[in-house]
Structure formats: C-alpha cells, structure tokens
Design a protein around this motif. Structure first.
Motif, PDB file in Angstrom:
ATOM      1  N   HIS A 249       0.813  -1.213   0.000  1.00  0.00           N
ATOM      2  CA  HIS A 249       0.000   0.000   0.000  1.00  0.00           C
ATOM      3  C   HIS A 249       0.847   1.263   0.000  1.00  0.00           C
ATOM      4  O   HIS A 249       0.303   2.358   0.056  1.00  0.00           O
ATOM      5  CB  HIS A 249      -0.916   0.018   1.229  1.00  0.00           C
ATOM      6  CG  HIS A 249      -2.114  -0.850   1.055  1.00  0.00           C
ATOM      7  ND1 HIS A 249      -2.167  -2.130   1.539  1.00  0.00           N
ATOM      8  CD2 HIS A 249      -3.292  -0.638   0.438  1.00  0.00           C
ATOM      9  CE1 HIS A 249      -3.325  -2.656   1.230  1.00  0.00           C
ATOM     10  NE2 HIS A 249      -4.028  -1.782   0.562  1.00  0.00           N
TER      11      HIS A 249
ATOM     12  N   ASN B 124       3.489   4.291  -1.125  1.00  0.00           N
ATOM     13  CA  ASN B 124       3.580   5.126  -2.318  1.00  0.00           C
ATOM     14  C   ASN B 124       4.641   4.637  -3.292  1.00  0.00           C
ATOM     15  O   ASN B 124       4.488   4.764  -4.498  1.00  0.00           O
ATOM     16  CB  ASN B 124       3.896   6.566  -1.909  1.00  0.00           C
ATOM     17  CG  ASN B 124       2.670   7.272  -1.383  1.00  0.00           C
ATOM     18  OD1 ASN B 124       1.542   6.810  -1.576  1.00  0.00           O
ATOM     19  ND2 ASN B 124       2.864   8.390  -0.711  1.00  0.00           N
ATOM     20  N   TYR B 125       5.742   4.089  -2.770  1.00  0.00           N
ATOM     21  CA  TYR B 125       6.800   3.720  -3.716  1.00  0.00           C
ATOM     22  C   TYR B 125       6.433   2.485  -4.521  1.00  0.00           C
ATOM     23  O   TYR B 125       6.960   2.292  -5.616  1.00  0.00           O
ATOM     24  CB  TYR B 125       8.154   3.585  -3.027  1.00  0.00           C
ATOM     25  CG  TYR B 125       8.265   2.588  -1.907  1.00  0.00           C
ATOM     26  CD1 TYR B 125       8.167   2.989  -0.589  1.00  0.00           C
ATOM     27  CD2 TYR B 125       8.515   1.245  -2.171  1.00  0.00           C
ATOM     28  CE1 TYR B 125       8.289   2.090   0.448  1.00  0.00           C
ATOM     29  CE2 TYR B 125       8.650   0.339  -1.136  1.00  0.00           C
ATOM     30  CZ  TYR B 125       8.529   0.768   0.167  1.00  0.00           C
ATOM     31  OH  TYR B 125       8.660  -0.129   1.178  1.00  0.00           O
TER      32      TYR B 125
ATOM     33  N   ARG C 229       3.334   2.129  -5.593  1.00  0.00           N
ATOM     34  CA  ARG C 229       2.514   2.767  -6.617  1.00  0.00           C
ATOM     35  C   ARG C 229       3.413   3.341  -7.715  1.00  0.00           C
ATOM     36  O   ARG C 229       3.126   3.200  -8.909  1.00  0.00           O
ATOM     37  CB  ARG C 229       1.671   3.876  -5.978  1.00  0.00           C
ATOM     38  CG  ARG C 229       0.673   4.485  -6.927  1.00  0.00           C
ATOM     39  CD  ARG C 229      -0.143   5.551  -6.236  1.00  0.00           C
ATOM     40  NE  ARG C 229       0.707   6.654  -5.794  1.00  0.00           N
ATOM     41  CZ  ARG C 229       0.276   7.687  -5.076  1.00  0.00           C
ATOM     42  NH1 ARG C 229      -0.979   7.747  -4.691  1.00  0.00           N
ATOM     43  NH2 ARG C 229       1.099   8.648  -4.729  1.00  0.00           N
ATOM     44  N   THR C 230       4.526   3.959  -7.300  1.00  0.00           N
ATOM     45  CA  THR C 230       5.468   4.484  -8.291  1.00  0.00           C
ATOM     46  C   THR C 230       5.989   3.366  -9.192  1.00  0.00           C
ATOM     47  O   THR C 230       6.028   3.511 -10.412  1.00  0.00           O
ATOM     48  CB  THR C 230       6.665   5.158  -7.589  1.00  0.00           C
ATOM     49  OG1 THR C 230       6.170   6.147  -6.705  1.00  0.00           O
ATOM     50  CG2 THR C 230       7.592   5.780  -8.600  1.00  0.00           C
TER      51      THR C 230
ATOM     52  N   ARG D 213       4.627   0.593  -9.932  1.00  0.00           N
ATOM     53  CA  ARG D 213       3.592   0.148 -10.865  1.00  0.00           C
ATOM     54  C   ARG D 213       3.389   1.167 -11.968  1.00  0.00           C
ATOM     55  O   ARG D 213       3.158   0.812 -13.124  1.00  0.00           O
ATOM     56  CB  ARG D 213       2.280  -0.087 -10.118  1.00  0.00           C
ATOM     57  CG  ARG D 213       2.320  -1.336  -9.273  1.00  0.00           C
ATOM     58  CD  ARG D 213       1.027  -1.517  -8.517  1.00  0.00           C
ATOM     59  NE  ARG D 213       1.042  -2.770  -7.774  1.00  0.00           N
ATOM     60  CZ  ARG D 213       0.437  -2.947  -6.614  1.00  0.00           C
ATOM     61  NH1 ARG D 213      -0.264  -1.974  -6.065  1.00  0.00           N
ATOM     62  NH2 ARG D 213       0.496  -4.110  -6.003  1.00  0.00           N
ATOM     63  N   ALA D 214       3.455   2.453 -11.603  1.00  0.00           N
ATOM     64  CA  ALA D 214       3.271   3.500 -12.607  1.00  0.00           C
ATOM     65  C   ALA D 214       4.388   3.473 -13.644  1.00  0.00           C
ATOM     66  O   ALA D 214       4.241   3.975 -14.740  1.00  0.00           O
ATOM     67  CB  ALA D 214       3.220   4.870 -11.935  1.00  0.00           C
ATOM     68  N   LYS D 215       5.532   2.881 -13.287  1.00  0.00           N
ATOM     69  CA  LYS D 215       6.629   2.761 -14.243  1.00  0.00           C
ATOM     70  C   LYS D 215       6.336   1.703 -15.298  1.00  0.00           C
ATOM     71  O   LYS D 215       7.105   1.550 -16.237  1.00  0.00           O
ATOM     72  CB  LYS D 215       7.914   2.353 -13.521  1.00  0.00           C
ATOM     73  CG  LYS D 215       8.574   3.431 -12.697  1.00  0.00           C
ATOM     74  CD  LYS D 215       9.729   2.804 -11.939  1.00  0.00           C
ATOM     75  CE  LYS D 215      10.510   3.803 -11.119  1.00  0.00           C
ATOM     76  NZ  LYS D 215      11.520   3.085 -10.306  1.00  0.00           N
TER      77      LYS D 215
END
Lengths: 314, 310, 334
Positions: A206, A208-209, A211-212, A214-216
C-alpha cells in the motif's frame, strides 16, 4: 562511509554483549548453587574422606564467591570444566558432541521456516481477504497454537507408527531421521514468519513507492520481487533473533521425543542430575549462541536497511 | 468504571482519502471502546473463539463435579479401555484405569489457572516497571530499559527449568517462575505507550494543575494503557499455558496427583501406540484453548487498532 | 484524434461505512502537446480519476467508463498491455516525493530499471541515460549522486528525480499530480518551472493536477475545474481567469491573490466544506456554499457547452453556450 558506520556500529554492539553475558553467567551460577543437594548426593553415601577429596578436587570446599570468580576466569579461557555426572567427559567435549546435532536440526528448521514462511506470507498478502488468504492464515494460527510436543507424537503416530514411512526416532545423521524433527521444530516458526510477512507485505504494497513502481509499467512480479520483498521481510529478519531462542528451547522437547543426542537432551539430563558444570556450560553456551545470533541479525538488518544511521549512541 | 471519558479520539481506517474528512462528525459521539467492541463483534473468528472458551471454562469448572468418576479413581475393570458409552468412560481410560475425560477437565483447571495467575504476575510486574520507566524517563528510563534488554537476551526457558530444578516442583513456584520471566514484553509495551502518552495535552494539563506523580500514573496513564494491556494479556495467557505444559511435559511441572494438559500429553505420548486416546483428547483441549486465545487476542488488537486491519 | 479521451468516467470506493462516489461522469479530451490543468479542492476526485485510468486504484476502488489513449481503452487493457504504456507512453509524478521513491534501492536502480524494461537497454547504457536525465533536471554531480539512496536527497531533489524517472522514456503524456504541494514554497516554483520548461523542449502533453488555480495560470492551455467528483467548468486558461462562468470558479478566483486587481480588494475564501461523498445532495453539489443558490438548484443543473470547448454545469446561463437536454449523461456522439 557507510562501511565505516557499519563497523563502528558492530563494535559498539559487540561491547554491549559483555554485560549481558556476565549477568547470564552470574544468575545461572548462583541459581544452581542454591539448589539443595549436590552432585555427589548419589544413591550411596560416600565415606567422608573420599567426599572431601572429591569436593577439593572440584573446588567445592572453597567459599562460593571464590568459586564464582574461579569459574569466571575459567570460562574466559573457554573451559567449562569437567562434567560431574559423565565422569570421563569434560563439558566442552559433551558440547562438542551434542551441539553439531542440535545445530543441524535447528539450522535446517530455520532455513525451512524462512523459505516457506516468507513464501506463504507473500501469497496470502497477494490474495488478501480471499479464501486462500483466510485458510492459509487459519492454518498458520494453528501452527502457532499447537505445541510441538503435541505435533511430534502425532507425526510419529501418523507417519512412523501407522504409515511406517519414516523412523520414529533415533539419530544417525541420515535425512530420513532428520525429516520429522526438522518439521516439528520448523512448524511454529513457519507459521509465525508467514503471519509477519503477510502483515508487512500488505503494508508495503500500500506504500507510495510501490505505486510508483507500478506506474513505471513494471510487471507485477518484478514489483514484488525487486521493490516489495526486501522491505517486507525486514520484520522477519529482526524476528530471526527471538526465533533462534524459541528454536533452541523447542529443541529440548524435540530432541527428547525423537531421542536425538543433542545439547537439549544433555541439558535436561544435567538439570535432573544436578550436574552443575554441565548445566552451567549449556546455559552459558546457548546464551552466547543466542547473543551472537542476535548480533548477526542486528548487523544484517542494518546492512539491508540503507536508512539506518549509526551516528546515535547505542 | 467510566470508560466513556477516555480522552482519545477513535482512529479511523483510512483506505480512501475521503473518509477522514467526513467520518469525523459521524463518529464523534461514540467512544473508542464502544467502537472497538463493535469491530470485535464483527470478527467472526474472535467471537466463535470467545464462545468456545466460555464453554471450555464452564466444562472445566463444572465437569469434574457432575461426572461419575473421580480424577484419581482407578477403574481396574477398564484399564486402557477405548472411548465408549457403555463403560461410561467417554474419552476412555489410561493404563491404570483413570477416566481421561475427568482427568482432562481437571488438568484444564490447572492449566487455565496457571495461565491466568502467571499472566497476572507478569502483568503486575510489567506494567509497574514499564509505567515507571516511561513516566520518569531520562536516566531512570535508560537504566531500567537496559536491564530489560540484558534480561531479554537470556535463554529464559532454561532459567525456568533451572528454577524448577533448584526449588522443586510446586505450583506456586510455577506461577512465579513463569510470571517473572514473562514480564519483559509487557514492560516494553507499557513503557512505549507511557512515553507517548505522557506528552499529550491532558497529562500536561493534569501536571499543570499540580497533580502529583503517583496520581498521574494511577489515574491517567494506567487507564489509558488499558487497551494495549488487555490485548497483550490475552496473548500472554496462551504463551504461559504453553510454557507450563512444556515444563509438565518434560516432567518438571506439576506433580502427581495433580495434573495439567502438558502432563497428560506426556502420559499419553508414552502409551500412544496402544492407547492413542490418552494423547489425543488432552492434546486437543490444549490446542483448542491456545488457538482460541490467540484468535481472541488478534481480534482485540485489530479492534483497538484498526490501522493494520485494512 | 485526441491523445487521451476520457468518457463518462466514474470512480467509487467500497468502504466499511458505505460506498464513496469519488468521481462522477468525468469527460474530457487532451490533445497532443497540450497542457491541461485539473483544478479543485483536495477530495474533489482529481487524483483518483487519474489513478483510475492508470490502473493504480486501491483494491476497494472500482471504475466505469472509458479512457481512450490513442483510441485504445486503458480500462479494458490486460495488465501486460497497460504495463507497456505506463512509464513508457504515459508517465506520472506523484504528490509526495518523500515516500514515492523506494527507500531500499539506489536512485540508479530505480531509474535504470525503467529503460532496461521498456527499451531493453543494458545496465551500462541505462545508467548513462539516467545520468543524462538527472543532469537535465539539474541535479548537480549526477554521476556521484546516482549511487545514493533517496534518504540522502532533499524533498525538492527527490521530486526532480521523480520527474527524471518520468521523462526517461520520453513519454507522450506526463501526468503531474500536485508535484510541488509537499515542498517548500521556493522549491515549488522551481519544480513547476522545470516541468513546464521540459515540456516545451519535448512535444509531450502535460496533465497538471493541482488545488492551486494561480499556479497553473502561466503553464496551462486549458483548465478543468472539479468539484465533489465532477467537472463544474471547463475552458481555455484566459476564459477561466477572465470570464469565469460557474460560481465555484469565481469563488476560487476570488480566493487567489492577483496582480491585476486593486490591492485593497479582499481575498475571499469560499465558506463551508465540500459535501460528504457518501451522501451527495440531490441537485447541484455546490448549492450549500454557493452565493447565488436558487430554489431550482435542488434539481440537477444543466450542462452548458459552447463550440469552442467551454462548458459549465449550472442553472446560470453560460455566455455563448447551449444546454444539453440530458444533463446527467453528456453526449458522446462524434
């Protein structure tokens, strides 16, 4: 710079071990000497002169405090003295005989627990709140709750007595005789590590990193392996210290049930027979093992976690 | 006890970024405790465990009084007889004809008693020690926690065994020995909580009003620790029961004619090939108890601290 | 064809206390090279809308509608397809640089993996590329600093690293979600400037999400104003600033200090709070805080649209606009 910090950290921690060991030796020494009855209160009463001779031989006639310091001096040189019970053996020899057996079973159990525990915990975290998660965690809770002296007889009954697949006990360094003790010893640790891993993995996933990551556009498997796994197993690493202590304790029971000639068996025998030197030797030796393993775990943790700073005083 | 007045705001589970903004007004009326209670009731595993433990307690207390056998009665007509309705030995008998059901229930009395009393001992020591260290802080705290660190690193099970060997095997010693080595975690937790509580506003206010140290600890800090302590007590009880049964299994715990689940499992393990029921029933009672306590403790922790309970 | 076309996007969250409707029927387009600002108070659903079509919603979130990127619906894509776009064609910068970088990996690892994965570069090439990109976002001494861990960087520096990561594959669209909010005021300006400057150098489109209307004045081409999960007004940057239609937009503008206004003008905050997204009021969502609220605002306000791409959802008529009859469902016929 980081290396230097790590070294200094290690040195400071190493110094911190000394008082711990001193307290350990002191408590154990005076506790066992408070025991009513001595090693030579055997079945038959010895003639006084022989008794006095024996006492003098083992320095039992000296004042307690003098004995204590004598023992301290002796231990610093790594000498645990002769065993009272096993007349021809020194405690060092008994430890040298029993420890490799205990360490093998314990080490294998620890390895099994770490691999299976982190794996199961990760799977449960990825399937959070599904049937898989609930059933795996239910079994894990059972693993924590069911004592190993219950598991062991049941395993023997099922796999050795009824099925006849594995030997019920004994020791000859063969893998067949290792399976049941290792599983018995590993079970609670597997369960505990699985629960730890699941909790921290969920928390990490959960963050933020993640999420980062995954966003990559990295595939999920890579996100888990590269980005989530290390932070998620940090709590497991710090649990390895206490886990070792629990494993050693558990080995006392497991060695007894499976008739394994490990250090735990010697300890129980020594305790029942008031074999002062042997009991002291085992307690101090295991104390050192636990303290040293905790120290290694601590260093490992610091090494894995780049955020740890060493500037603070211990 | 007035638990409504706890000056703590309930913690919200914030999975989405919006809930926090709106939930505040909804929750304000409810107290942390009512809230936690509702969450606990929603936890099916914890509720089922609670019911099972209530039944277990009832059986253990009432069972031996109403069952037709005495725990130490040896029925020579039925030695090592398997569970059966005819002989009225529903769980069977052991090698000397004692009824396993009665012995299991009586053993349960001892096991549960040890669990409760020894936990109480560790509770009193741990809370006192931790609250003092955390409240006074500074040098006192550092020295006290250094002591905890040192003792923590010792192989504590070996000390319990040593204590049992040195002072003989009686039940009072079991309470004290287990309690005395189990207070460390409690002290650490309480100390941490006290440290963080002590700087909150309402403690400041009490101090500003000139309330003395002892009153602050007793009236303000201890009640606020209650939640975390309750959770910990629930999780300590099974640990203690486990330690006792461990000792009894090794033959270092309670002695005949008294019995506990650990001792019964030990007896059962000797005869397990010929009479497996002597092992299975006490083992099952012990395991179920530990299982339930762990689930209740888990549920309570989640209920009081919903953060890691996504 | 527009680069990104979002149609009727809905995002909701399942929470223990009920369903939270975070985004409601959002529709907009974003062209190649365009800078679109999405403005609204925190909780208006800006971030959740973006996370939704990027496939980054929390597990309890669900999304409906369409988000066409080059005509392909991102919401219907398999993970593999989406991963081919994320980080490569659409990159994202997040609000909180302190927690958005992995504290356990060096900056080098976190940068190199992007190009190694998307462009198949080898480690050495990837590293060289990453160093160049750090230089482009003006991180001094990039050869050395790339070996460090995030905690050795300041907040502003970390956000520069995040931007550098976003730009590694030269994406067609960069989404910046409040990129400067968590930073010091002086650093905020630098970051915003850096983003718009880098955008000008490439042909990239930019979607800028912010709660600060003033911050986007010089950067944005078009602005969408969001309130309580829906767009209340859309328009070019000049339209929004000089001819605002919706009372909420006017309220936002009144709360922003401006150079073109007499200094004795008072700054006005909008009174009240946004509505509870679990119990959205019938009719206009801004009603309770609106200075011009009327009896009819209890009904759903109409959507006004004009040919030059402006829109407003209000009972007040929009200059040069016509209403769409079915106001709840904006039309999608091409």
């Amino acid at each position: 710079m980081r290396q230097e910090g790590l070294l200094r950290h290690a040195a400071v921690r190493l110094l911190g071990l000394i008082p711990t060991l001193l307290v350990l030796i002191t408590i154990a020494f005076f506790l066992i000497r408070m025991a009513p009855g001595g090693p030579f209160d055997g079945e038959k009463v010895l003639p006084p002169e022989i008794r006095a001779n024996l006492d003098a031989n083992y320095h039992l006639d000296e004042p307690l405090l003098q004995q204590y310091f004598r023992y301290l001096g002796q231990i610093i040189t790594g000498d645990f003295g002769p065993s009272f019970q096993y007349k021809d053996w020194t405690v060092n020899e008994l430890i040298a005989q029993g420890f490799p057996v205990s360490a093998t079973v314990g080490g294998l159990a620890m390895l099994l627990a770490f691999v299976l525990g982190t794996l199961i915990g990760t799977v449960a975290a990825l399937r959070q709140n599904t049937a898989v998660d609930y059933s795996v965690m239910g079994v894990a809770m059972l693993g924590i709750s069911i004592p190993n002296f219950v598991v062991a007889p049941l395993l023997i009954l099922g796999l050795a007595v009824y099925a006849g697949w594995l030997p019920a006990g004994g020791w000859d360094w063969s893998w067949q005789r290792m399976i049941l003790p290792v599983i018995t010893l590993a079970l609670p640790a597997i369960a505990y590590i699985a629960r730890l891993t699941r909790g921290s993995m969920i928390e990490v996933l959960h963050s933020n990193y993640i999420r980062t990551a995954r966003a990559k556009g990295l595939p999920e498997s890579l996100v888990i392996r590269r980005h989530a796994f290390k932070p998620a197993i940090l709590p497991v690493i710090s649990y390895m210290g206490p886990a070792t202590a629990a494993l050693i304790t558990g080995s006392v029971v497991v060695e007894r049930i499976y008739s394994i000639p490990g250090l735990g068996s010697y300890f129980v025998q020594g305790a029942l027979n008031r074999d002062y030197t042997l009991v002291m030797g085992v307690v101090v030796f295991y104390g050192v093992v636990i303290v040293v393993l905790n120290f290694i775990v601590d260093l490992l943790y610091a090494w894995l976690n780049p955020r740890i700073r060493y500037s603070e005083a211990p | 006890m007035n638990i409504e007045a706890k000056p703590r705001s309930p913690e919200l589970s914030v999975e989405d970024p919006f809930a926090a903004a709106f939930a505040e007004e909804d929750v304000r009326g409810r107290s942390l405790w009512v809230d936690a209670w509702h969450r606990l009731l929603k936890n099916r595993a914890a509720v089922v465990s609670g019911v099972i433990m209530a039944i277990m307690l009832l059986m253990v207390v009432v069972g031996p009084m109403v069952l037709p056998w005495e725990g130490d009665f040896t029925d020579w007509d039925n030695t090592s007889s398997p569970p059966s309705l005819e002989t009225k030995h529903w769980f069977g008998t052991d090698a000397v004809g004692r009824d396993i059901l009665v012995r299991t229930l009586e053993g349960g009395r001892i096991s549960l008693l040890v669990g409760l009393v020894a936990t109480l001992v560790s509770l009193v020591i741990g809370v006192t020690y931790g609250a003092i260290a955390g409240y006074y802080g500074g040098m006192t705290d550092r020295v006290m926690m250094r002591v905890v660190d040192i003792v923590y690193a010792l192989p504590f099970m070996f000390f319990v065994i040593l204590l049992m060997v040195v002072f003989g095997r009686n039940i009072v010693l079991i309470f004290v020995a287990i309690g005395a080595v189990n207070w460390l975690d409690m002290a650490r937790i309480v100390r941490g909580q006290t440290l963080s509580l002590k700087n909150t506003e309402f403690i400041e206010a009490a101090r500003a009003c000139g309330v003395d140290h002892h009153s602050i600890i007793r009236r303000h800090i201890v009640p606020n620790l209650l939640g975390v302590v309750m959770v910990y007590v629930t999780l300590t009880i099974p640990q203690v029961i486990l330690v006792e049964s461990f000792l009894s299994f090794l033959g270092l715990g309670v002695q005949e004619p008294m019995s506990s689940w650990g001792a019964l499992v030990n007896d059962g393990a000797q005869d397990m090939e010929s009479a497996p029921w002597t092992l299975v029933f006490p083992a099952a009672f012990l395991t179920v108890t530990l299982y339930c306590f762990n689930y209740i403790g888990d549920g309570m922790r989640d209920a009081l601290d919903p953060k890691d309970h996504l | 064809m527009a680069l990104l076309e979002v149609k009727n996007l809905e995002v909701s969250f399942e929470t223990p206390d009920g369903v939270v409707q975070a985004v409601n029927g959002m529709s907009f387009t974003l062209d190649q090279g365009e800078t679109l600002a999405i403005v609204g108070e925190s909780g208006a659903g800006k971030s959740q809308m973006v996370l939704a079509f990027m496939g980054l919603l929390a597990e309890n979130g669900s999304v409906r509608g369409e988000a066409l990127f080059h005509g392909n619906d991102l919401l219907k894509m398999k993970p593999r397809g989406l991963n081919g776009i994320r980080g490569k064609q659409i990159a994202m910068i997040f609000q909180d640089p302190m927690t958005s970088l992995n504290p356990f990996l060096t900056i080098e690892k976190q940068m190199a993996e992007v190009v190694m994965h998307h462009q198949g570069l080898r480690r050495e090439e990837a590293k060289a590329h990453a160093v160049e990109m750090l230089r482009a976002v003006r991180i001094p001494d990039p050869e050395e600093r790339i070996k460090q861990y995030p905690h050795e960087y300041s907040g502003g520096m970390r956000q520069r690293v995040m931007i550098a990561i976003g730009l590694l594959c030269e994406p067609e669209l960069l989404i910046a979600d409040e990129p400067s909010t968590a930073l010091d005021v002086t650093v905020q300006a630098q970051i915003t400037e850096l983003v718009s400057e880098l955008r000008k150098q490439t042909r990239m489109s930019l979607m800028l999400i912010t709660h600060d209307l003033a911050a986007v004045a010089e950067v944005a081409d078009r602005i969408i104003v969001m309130y309580a999960g829906e767009a209340v007004e859309t328009g070019g940057v000049d339209d929004i600033f000089y001819r605002p239609q919706h009372p909420y937009t006017r309220g936002l503008l009144a709360s922003v200090p401006r150079l073109d206004r007499a200094s004795d003008d008072e700054l006005q905050a909008i009174p009240g709070n946004p509505p509870n997204l679990q119990e959205l009021p019938e009719g206009c969502r801004f009603r309770d805080r609106c200075t011009e609220a009327m009896e009819q605002c209890r009904k759903r306000p109409p959507l006004w649209v004009s040919d030059d791409g402006r829109s407003s959802r209000c009972f007040l008529p929009m200059e040069g606009g016509r209403t769409l009859q079915n106001a709840t469902e904006p039309e999608h016929d091409e």
